[in-house]
Motif scaffolding. Sequence first.
Motif, PDB file in Angstrom:
ATOM      1  N   LYS A   4       0.834  -1.198   0.000  1.00  0.00           N
ATOM      2  CA  LYS A   4       0.000   0.000   0.000  1.00  0.00           C
ATOM      3  C   LYS A   4       0.873   1.254   0.000  1.00  0.00           C
ATOM      4  O   LYS A   4       0.558   2.244  -0.654  1.00  0.00           O
ATOM      5  CB  LYS A   4      -0.926  -0.007   1.215  1.00  0.00           C
ATOM      6  CG  LYS A   4      -1.997   1.086   1.185  1.00  0.00           C
ATOM      7  CD  LYS A   4      -2.995   0.893   2.307  1.00  0.00           C
ATOM      8  CE  LYS A   4      -4.111   1.930   2.212  1.00  0.00           C
ATOM      9  NZ  LYS A   4      -5.120   1.759   3.277  1.00  0.00           N
ATOM     10  N   CYS A   7       2.155   1.864  -3.337  1.00  0.00           N
ATOM     11  CA  CYS A   7       1.087   2.469  -4.133  1.00  0.00           C
ATOM     12  C   CYS A   7       1.005   3.971  -3.863  1.00  0.00           C
ATOM     13  O   CYS A   7       0.823   4.772  -4.775  1.00  0.00           O
ATOM     14  CB  CYS A   7      -0.251   1.789  -3.809  1.00  0.00           C
ATOM     15  SG  CYS A   7      -1.615   2.239  -4.903  1.00  0.00           S
ATOM     16  N   PHE A  21      -6.656   0.636  -3.831  1.00  0.00           N
ATOM     17  CA  PHE A  21      -5.664  -0.425  -3.634  1.00  0.00           C
ATOM     18  C   PHE A  21      -6.353  -1.735  -3.299  1.00  0.00           C
ATOM     19  O   PHE A  21      -7.177  -1.803  -2.395  1.00  0.00           O
ATOM     20  CB  PHE A  21      -4.703  -0.054  -2.507  1.00  0.00           C
ATOM     21  CG  PHE A  21      -3.699  -1.137  -2.207  1.00  0.00           C
ATOM     22  CD1 PHE A  21      -2.606  -1.331  -3.032  1.00  0.00           C
ATOM     23  CD2 PHE A  21      -3.860  -1.971  -1.120  1.00  0.00           C
ATOM     24  CE1 PHE A  21      -1.693  -2.336  -2.772  1.00  0.00           C
ATOM     25  CE2 PHE A  21      -2.950  -2.976  -0.850  1.00  0.00           C
ATOM     26  CZ  PHE A  21      -1.859  -3.157  -1.679  1.00  0.00           C
ATOM     27  N   CYS A  26      -3.001  -1.380  -8.098  1.00  0.00           N
ATOM     28  CA  CYS A  26      -2.833  -0.023  -7.585  1.00  0.00           C
ATOM     29  C   CYS A  26      -3.353   0.931  -8.646  1.00  0.00           C
ATOM     30  O   CYS A  26      -2.673   1.203  -9.630  1.00  0.00           O
ATOM     31  CB  CYS A  26      -1.363   0.268  -7.262  1.00  0.00           C
ATOM     32  SG  CYS A  26      -1.069   1.986  -6.766  1.00  0.00           S
TER      33      CYS A  26
END
Length: 732
Positions: A4, A7, A21, A26
């Motif tokens: 994450k 991303c 996400f 992404c």
Amino acid sequence: TSAKRRCLSRVRELGGDTFVFREYVCQVWKCGTRDDLRASAAPRSASTTPRPTTTTPRPMVTAPPQTVQPPATQTWEVALKGYHGGWLRVLPDGNIDFKGDDAGKKEAIFQMTQNPDGTVSLFHEKSGWVTAFPGGPLRAEAAVLDDWERFTLSKHPTYLKAALKSFHGLYLSDRMDSAALAIAPVVDNWEKMLLLNKTKVREGRKLAGDEIDGDDEDDEIDDDEDASTRPDKRLEVYSELCNFQESTGGREGHKLRAPIFLKLWEWNYVDVARECTEYLGPAGYDAVQLSPVAEHKLGHQWWTKYQPISFGLNSRSGTAEEFKAMVAECRAAGVQIAVDLIVNHMATPCRSADRLPANATDQNPCVGWNGSKFGKRRMGGAQGWDKAEPEYFHHKPGHPGSGYCYVGPPSFLCGSLVTTDCSCCNCDMYGLPDWNTQLDEVRLIHYRHMKELHDAGVTMLRVDAALYENVTETASVLNHFPWDYVYMEWWGEFPVGIHDQYIGHYRDVALRWKITNKLATETNLTHFRRVLDLNYGTFGVPNEKTIYPIGFHDQRTPKADMGIGTYKNGLEYHQQQKFFMTWPWAERILMWSGYSYTNVDQGPPGCEHGDNTCLPQSVYDKSGKPSCIDTPTVAPMPLEDAQSRRWVCEHRWAGVTGLIGFRKACRGRPMQIVDFKGNSTGRLAWKVGPRCFVALVKGTNLKKPQPYGHLGDWNLKGISTGLPAGRYCDVA
């Protein structure tokens, strides 16, 4: 978590506003306009509308034209460079941002003057005085200098960095998209600006004790601020036009969404984690809402959890470690966690604190759930940073031990005819000490509490007592984090716009009342079909900014009552919750799962009268099966079940789980009645979209028989459903 954050890095690289996400995915979203948002999710087909080249301007606050008063003679010509490298500038329409590319351009040059009270003000020669509005927006438009045009300048004694604090107590911040907003409760990197002096101080006067001479060096301030108190900027994602829980999503932003949340009332954390993994995730629930998580006062009642005495995370629901493990397990199962956030007040004191003399050595004689000390309008704290003195709460001038005012029954008003005007914001609700969120120290405590929740993986919040909180002061802390969803406790007031703009969505309880009325208390069968006419809950509250609960803890009855939907109504209530899930109009709903009780003050099973340190019984028995009340077959529920002390688990009643998939397939589709045989049959059938069909028979109540009697089952053989030929599942 690491994926994450990668991303998030990708968002910064591409200049995006937010992201979606999921595992292996992404998606970076650019949200200048709605069309931009949809176009950024995936390539558009040739038949769709071309992507616009301009973006929607920010909302503007305009002032009536006046003769602009220039600053006094003792001023400094300055330019301010934000953390992300742009110069503060004034646009032709008076709006202000950090997108200036040259400190020499007139748009980026301000005259700074020091006021007699020690504050400073900024003047732009083409537009006027710079005004900081509540909520954060800045504009250069004021013709005269007043309170909102005054800033406190915090300047480091050695380096060139400075910070500007608005009249509203919030610091000017250079946001991710270079927006200039006075919304930060504390100073971090985004609030530190390079202050460049572009002229000599006129008449030899100095500003704030130091001549502000310097160059473009970007030195770091080596201050003593504890790094743990700073907002984690890696977690911040902002977008002007990406709302909470958008009505549509998907690759091009056109797919209808149908979020379903579930409140597991007073379940312990170990059981919540297990339910997420074994039942809720596979069933398709989007999120679970918990009871409040902070350490609370002692007691067996449910409402003790709504009286925090520290911001430690040990409560009767479990330890801090169990809480964090539960959040991780639920997220792994695809279920987000929503916390019931209590930042309006702290607990009332124990009796010994009320009788304590002013000169007593120990002013915190009360003990909370995990052993933390507290007293009358005092918190000893569990974390070190959550210690609070009486001055941290609204109080009468010169009397910190007394609340400023009181709000509660019967009117719940504070001298005004409405509560949306913040007339009750300084008052003690039910006598609970009311936090003074005007103070930096208080907002920092609340910030650290929210940060701990967010760092643990909490992505959603319910804001308790939101009507009694100052919107901009609450938002200044809340909006440091990219919550996936925030909604407010709301009681049916007509919205004034500011709450949903700065805090989140509304809780609308009116829709469930209307459903209860149409399906249960209405006895005239000629009105039965009107249940399909429901298209709003509270007047003025928009569907796209609302969450609709089927049940909530403040509206329960000790015995079955047809007019108030609870488990005690048995099959009658079960029909209502199933209709609630099939009704295609409501965008997002909150289901309910609680426990049985004999009086409405009781806490969960295991918490009985007199046991102030009780622990909730596990929902699961020794064999690992949930020990819940069976799906009811009559209305009302038999007394032996209705007045028992057990877990009810309404979300596990037959048909509820099957309707999750139905709702996600059918929400928002057009509806058409396909069978309605007159005004007195009590039978109604309709289809939703191309593949969803519902049939409904008006029920009866054994304790209060309706004049039409028991209508019996409905044999659907031969009914024209309007659906394509094929095999269909009875999911209800």
